[in-house]
Design a protein around this motif. Structure first.
Motif: not given
Length: 257
Positions: A77-83, A90-98, A197-202, A215-222
């Motif tokens: 999983m990969f995630g983006v947090l709008a902040v 405004t901008g974004v953060l990005k994370a991968f799980s584990g 250790d998933c995207c959202a907690p990071k 402001l919002g979050m979206a997670e996708f599988y790659f």
């Protein structure tokens, strides 16, 4: 700062991205997808186009090729947090799980919620002992009493090690508080492996520690479809309830203010 400054889209997706009951206040806290889907789609497209995740390095590192995600390890999983920051930008953060191909930290991606050096130092001996027991178990007959005893000892050693790892995670919230993971978990049952250790907690942890408002979050599988068939390449998913849902309530607490 990991935040990439961008203008966020005006349209906000009301779909729930993550939610959780709070171990602090007892209420439930929710974060929608909001304006995060478009930048998440842009991240997905960039990963497909460039075939790697180490965008900030000049020379590609083979460890960070997206080809890894289509092999035996399968995808993740990969995630983006709008902040929004304190200056209103405004901008974004990005994370991968584990970990990514056994690597905890990659430039430009939000780091884990634990001290990686301490983790390696404090878990090495325990991990080696558990592996040694595993090798010994493999060499014993299936009906051996010694084998049954070793299996029990390995299970207990694994539980002790996992408890120590969970205690290393420090979870912040938007009230300026921090708790070790076991105290931030909602519910009475044990803490599942991989919690924290998933995207959202990071993403939420980084935002809380750096004064950023989600402001919002979206997670996708790659990558290659997971073994259970529950995750497919390019599809979006909300945060899991069995692991993330038990800590995200605490981590989101105070966000509304």
């Amino acid at each position: 700062m990991m935040m990439e400054l961008i203008d966020l889209p005006g349209e906000h997706d009301p779909t729930i991205a993550c939610r959780g009951a709070c171990a602090r206040c007892g209420g439930e806290h929710v974060l929608p997808v909001g304006p995060a889907r478009e930048p998440a789609l842009a991240l997905f497209a960039r990963m497909e186009r460039e075939g790697r995740i180490d965008f900030d390095s000049g020379e590609p590192d083979p460890r960070f090729s997206t080809g890894y995600l289509f092999g035996e390890a399968r995808g993740q999983m990969f995630g983006v947090l709008a902040v929004r920051d304190g200056k209103g930008r405004t901008g974004v953060l990005k994370a991968f799980s584990g970990q990514y191909n056994s690597v905890w930290e990659v430039d430009g991606w939000v780091p884990p919620l634990l001290d990686v050096k301490r983790f390696r130092a404090d878990t090495f001996e325990g991990e080696q002992r558990i592996k040694a027991m595993g090798r010994e178990i493999a060499g014993l007959p299936s009906d051996s009493p010694v084998r049954r005893v070793l299996i029990y000892k390995r299970k207990k050693a694994s539980q002790v090690l996992m408890g120590a790892i969970h205690a290393m995670f420090r979870l912040p919230n938007f009230r300026g508080e921090q708790l070790p993971l076991p105290l931030a978990v909602h519910g009475e049952t044990g803490v599942p492996t991989g919690t924290g250790d998933c995207c959202a907690p990071k993403l939420l942890g980084y935002a809380a520690l750096h004064g950023l408002t989600p402001l919002g979050m979206a997670e996708f599988y790659f990558g290659r479809t997971n073994r259970s068939g529950s995750r497919e390449h390019g599809k979006f998913y909300p945060s899991c309830l069995d692991k993330c849902g038990r800590i995200l309530g605490f981590m989101l607490c105070g966000m509304e203010a």
